[in-house]
Design a protein around this motif. Structure first.
Motif, PDB file in Angstrom:
ATOM      1  N   GLN A  45       0.817  -1.227   0.000  1.00 53.05           N
ATOM      2  CA  GLN A  45       0.000   0.000   0.000  1.00 53.05           C
ATOM      3  C   GLN A  45       0.853   1.281   0.000  1.00 53.05           C
ATOM      4  N   SER A  46       0.708   2.124   0.987  1.00 58.19           N
ATOM      5  CA  SER A  46       1.362   3.438   0.926  1.00 58.19           C
ATOM      6  C   SER A  46       2.875   3.391   1.059  1.00 58.19           C
ATOM      7  N   LYS A  72       4.615   4.469  -1.897  1.00 58.84           N
ATOM      8  CA  LYS A  72       4.794   5.890  -2.222  1.00 58.84           C
ATOM      9  C   LYS A  72       6.248   6.312  -2.109  1.00 58.84           C
ATOM     10  N   ASN A  97      -6.583  11.942   3.646  1.00 65.53           N
ATOM     11  CA  ASN A  97      -7.317  12.099   2.392  1.00 65.53           C
ATOM     12  C   ASN A  97      -8.093  13.424   2.325  1.00 65.53           C
ATOM     13  N   ASN A 141      -2.358  11.241  -0.200  1.00 68.25           N
ATOM     14  CA  ASN A 141      -2.797  10.663  -1.479  1.00 68.25           C
ATOM     15  C   ASN A 141      -2.639  11.637  -2.635  1.00 68.25           C
ATOM     16  N   LEU A 159      -0.464  11.050  -6.045  1.00 67.36           N
ATOM     17  CA  LEU A 159      -1.061  11.091  -7.385  1.00 67.36           C
ATOM     18  C   LEU A 159      -0.263  12.021  -8.304  1.00 67.36           C
ATOM     19  N   GLU A 174      -9.247  -1.534  -5.608  1.00 64.43           N
ATOM     20  CA  GLU A 174      -8.907  -0.120  -5.396  1.00 64.43           C
ATOM     21  C   GLU A 174      -9.618   0.765  -6.410  1.00 64.43           C
ATOM     22  N   ASN A 228      -9.823   9.145  -4.589  1.00 68.21           N
ATOM     23  CA  ASN A 228      -8.641   9.413  -5.400  1.00 68.21           C
ATOM     24  C   ASN A 228      -9.030   9.992  -6.762  1.00 68.21           C
ATOM     25  N   TYR A 230      -1.312   4.592 -10.191  1.00 70.56           N
ATOM     26  CA  TYR A 230      -1.397   4.725  -8.735  1.00 70.56           C
ATOM     27  C   TYR A 230      -1.956   3.449  -8.077  1.00 70.56           C
ATOM     28  N   CYS A 278       0.140   0.829  -5.528  1.00 76.46           N
ATOM     29  CA  CYS A 278      -0.359   0.525  -4.172  1.00 76.46           C
ATOM     30  C   CYS A 278      -0.542  -0.981  -3.961  1.00 76.46           C
ATOM     31  N   TYR A 323       1.055   9.364   8.379  1.00 77.12           N
ATOM     32  CA  TYR A 323      -0.257  10.004   8.406  1.00 77.12           C
ATOM     33  C   TYR A 323      -0.305  11.060   9.519  1.00 77.12           C
TER      34      TYR A 323
END
Lengths: 306, 306, 306, 306
Positions: B64-65, B68, B97, B115, B119, B159, B166, B190, B194, B242
């Motif tokens: 997942q994140s 990034k 988000n 997010n 993106l 997703e 998103n 994206y 993820c 986060y």
């Protein structure tokens, strides 16, 4: 390999001089606006007891928000983990005097370095000491090992006269129940602590406490537990530079705290403290020359937390 | 004194086991909700080439994140400083988000880990490569030294099906001119990135790049300049968790990145990487057992950036 | 005393002409930017069946947001009170395309005239009709008594091409569960309805419905209950003019709706409708000449709701 | 056809009685919390000089925010159009004590009925009169034709003691330069004016001024120009009921103002004033029975602005 700090300070000071005129002296109160732009100093203290410095390192300046570190340290030493029920530890992501987030989060400031958070810290100190102003001043004197450090009462008066935003903040939080004492008493402490004047050298000595994980180097007195010291270090790194904390973490890579008087006090855990002063500020309220020089310092010494 | 990492991992894993059931598996997409809560693994790789691990360290999970970080690394390596005109480096001070700050700041995301920022990074990669999905996947495979790493297409589909937020973000930023490519192409990249699945061991190997200041340990290839690596380290420290970055910096004291798949990848610059996986999340979207165990790890090893 | 409307329209039209050049034609899509600034028309229809007009009252223009009144009327006539579970009736207090309040209020738009609200209305219509575009068009044709009214497909294409904000809004609300249909289908209806072209005369006839408390004057068909008509009147008064509703209520004192095509349709309950067109907009997106002339109109006729 | 108001009031009072217990008495200050829930009164005054009433119409209650109409009227009569440079006329779209919008809009409150706006109005009055409290009181006494109307000093003391939010607001605006006088002087006037006690009958008489377009019916004195009266009417309609203005406009369809003491004063321009009192409030701070009864009143009399 031994680092020749004095030589490095001399090198970086040249860059500091070249940046002096790029900033703007704080002018929100007349007492600060009077300071001349043309100052630069840098001082380093190591845990081995060495001192290095170049420039205006013995000139007193208004430490302003750097004082929030000292108040917080005192409050943590008194209240311990209880303190974090009344103030958060997360970056604010908003200009430093914003009321928006405070409203959304029901009067609990995001962290102790935004004004709202520092006012809660002042309230905690008022609750815990008979003579709170004297207590904070003595605490700072102890850390810096210098009893000549004092408030600048002209700055106090000026802050109070123009302190409508802080009056709004403290009343707003009192409405949420997060200020326990009389509003004016809390503000009076807050304005006094912001007005403390120190030199680069005094600040460098005082910040050794944080480099030394909460133990005062001069007499090995444990002011903070190592856990508490780690907490303060983390807060300084993530919240110590208004809305430029991420940029400072990247460019300099040291925890620390800035003030609109143009001072920046930073440190490398386990090694040293480093303090700069140059009153020209960028749009975020941080010293232009200070950031430039600290970036050079960590680059040339190859010493940062990263 | 040499640290016995294997012994320490065995100790902390016991605490990890005790925290497993305190979190909640991510359920915003069905594919993630299927994962059983009852997993825990921790892996450490040092720059000396040693590997230590305990628990489910060979089970693939959705990173997942954490992905990034890999996308950002690729984008920085391609675009350099230009990248920071399109995405900021400051903590967001808002749930991950949120659209509020994005509107206020005219479509420039606060940092590359919210997010919106990720993106924009995806958009940069689409602009710079013919086959962007393959490029990112190959990049991750190179960092981890393992060509078996792949997308989970069921997660991609899930997703995409639930990706309204998103889609809103990317359209919103396109309205501000900060997305240059077709919206669905950007989202497709994206969602794929993820969905990458990796094990603790693979992640630990891949994150040595950051511990090693941007140089791939296996072949000394310089992926990032040391300045770029410092930038990424600073962003991970201030924005990687986060709305709990400040808390993580204090409790653990390492830069890193978490994902809602339950993984946390962190590292100590100059020394090691450490990765945990346990799918139970706290209210901030971070693994409960992961944070607990990493706190124990830095306490017992007495190794953190502070 | 009988009011000589034709004479009054001739007087106010002179002031309209003098205000034409003070505004700016909408330029967010090329099709609107093409319209020449130099237009002005005003038309009045009374419930007694009289018609008065001066200027460009037979020129078709893009009614844009005025169409939101027609969509809302159709949705209310189908869904009744149920509709208000999905969209509010309160002024928004924010520029018309803001996402902030929508996030705070969990995907329920404040009112049906902000874009988010109009998109929910479009979604309701998609849910309730087989051929929603045809249905809305026929509804407008019925109200205006003119089958020549149609979409401008070039405007539709232009809106769709530049519709990132609306795409963001509809995806955002779908994430909150407040859009039930396919996003592109909803947007397609929305863009079509905004593109409808009408003349001042056609709009004045159509708005007699609201002056007549929901009953079509031409055939006494009850389209809305009197309660529903009152609701629409109240929404037009409090929310019909973007962030200038309060100012319009004061200066003009009539419920109505404006569009960025430069049209304003208003009415005096129980008496008449009055429509102006002049494409020059003020900073709030309302026609400069339109507001000026309507203010003169209610002053000279001494007719307003206050 | 002549309307039998007395008969209608008797009918609607029955519904009022049935709604009394559905609300909650304001409890943010002890003095208001003391009021018993079990009250209901309604009074109507016509411009023809007739008076009708049912219930507790001679009991004094705290008019609270209804007083904002009187202060605003006095300020407008003194300052004219200049006033609107310091306070807006648009609905706020936020709960009545929000600081967010005020910060965004640089200390200019959205309208004179949110607390911030009313504090600016108080500041204007302090600037323009030697004895501002006496001036406002005399003005209200003149409008109501009753010299027995007075402040409730226990309410003043209670408001002041719990007035942290208002203290925050006034300091915040002073920071923006939109408060010209001493903060405590402004607050003292504000708290006094909120504390004024009146009966339904007295309020109904006072509100005839607005029904009569700014001319005092009793002696034909022109207090406001007709333009100023129209402005006030528009503000009452769009902003007079906190975050329920749109709902009130629909259900009742009259301009007016509510207070947390449970009073609602409304009027039909050119015809009459109507005032209700019942202290049980809904979640928006408006009287539950008051809104219910006023809705019945405009339905049964078929008299509203729509």
């Amino acid at each position: 390999m031994r680092i020749d700090y004095q030589s490095i300070l001399q090198q970086v000071a040249i860059f500091g001089q070249s940046s002096i005129n790029k900033g703007k002296v704080a002018d929100y109160i007349p007492e600060l606006a009077k300071v001349e732009l043309n100052h630069f100093g840098i001082a380093v203290d190591t845990l081995q007891g060495e001192n290095f410095s170049v420039g205006d390192v013995n000139t007193k300046f208004s430490i302003q928000s750097i004082s929030k570190v000292f108040s917080l340290t005192l409050a943590v030493s008194v209240l311990g983990e209880e303190l974090w029920k009344r103030v958060g530890v997360e970056p604010s992501g908003n200009p430093f005097n914003s009321l928006v987030q405070l409203e959304f989060e029901k009067g609990i400031p995001r962290n102790p370095f935004i004004n709202a958070g520092a006012l809660v810290i002042a309230d905690v100190i008022v609750s815990n000491f008979n003579d709170p102003k004297k207590e904070v001043l003595n605490f700072i004197r102890t850390l810096a090992g210098d009893t000549s450090i004092d408030f600048n009462l002209a700055v106090v008066a000026s802050e109070s006269e123009h302190g409508f935003n802080n009056r709004a903040l403290v009343n707003f939080m009192k409405g949420f129940g997060n200020i326990h004492n009389d509003v004016e008493t809390v503000l009076d402490l807050y304005f006094h602590v912001c007005s403390v004047e120190m030199t680069c050298k005094q600040l460098a000595k005082a910040f050794l406490l944080f480099a030394n994980h909460g133990v005062l180097p001069v007499n090995s007195q444990q002011i903070l537990t190592s856990g508490q010291a780690k907490r303060l270090n983390a807060i300084m790194l993530t919240c110590g530079f208004y809305d430029e904390a991420g940029e400072f973490a990247y460019r300099v890579g040291l925890p620390g705290k800035s003030g609109v008087g143009g001072g920046i006090a930073a440190f490398l855990p386990g090694e040293l403290s480093v303090v700069t002063w140059s009153p020209g500020l960028n749009k975020f309220g941080n010293s232009v020359a200070g950031i430039h020089v600290l970036e050079m310092f960590t680059t040339l010494t190859n010493r940062s937390i990263f």
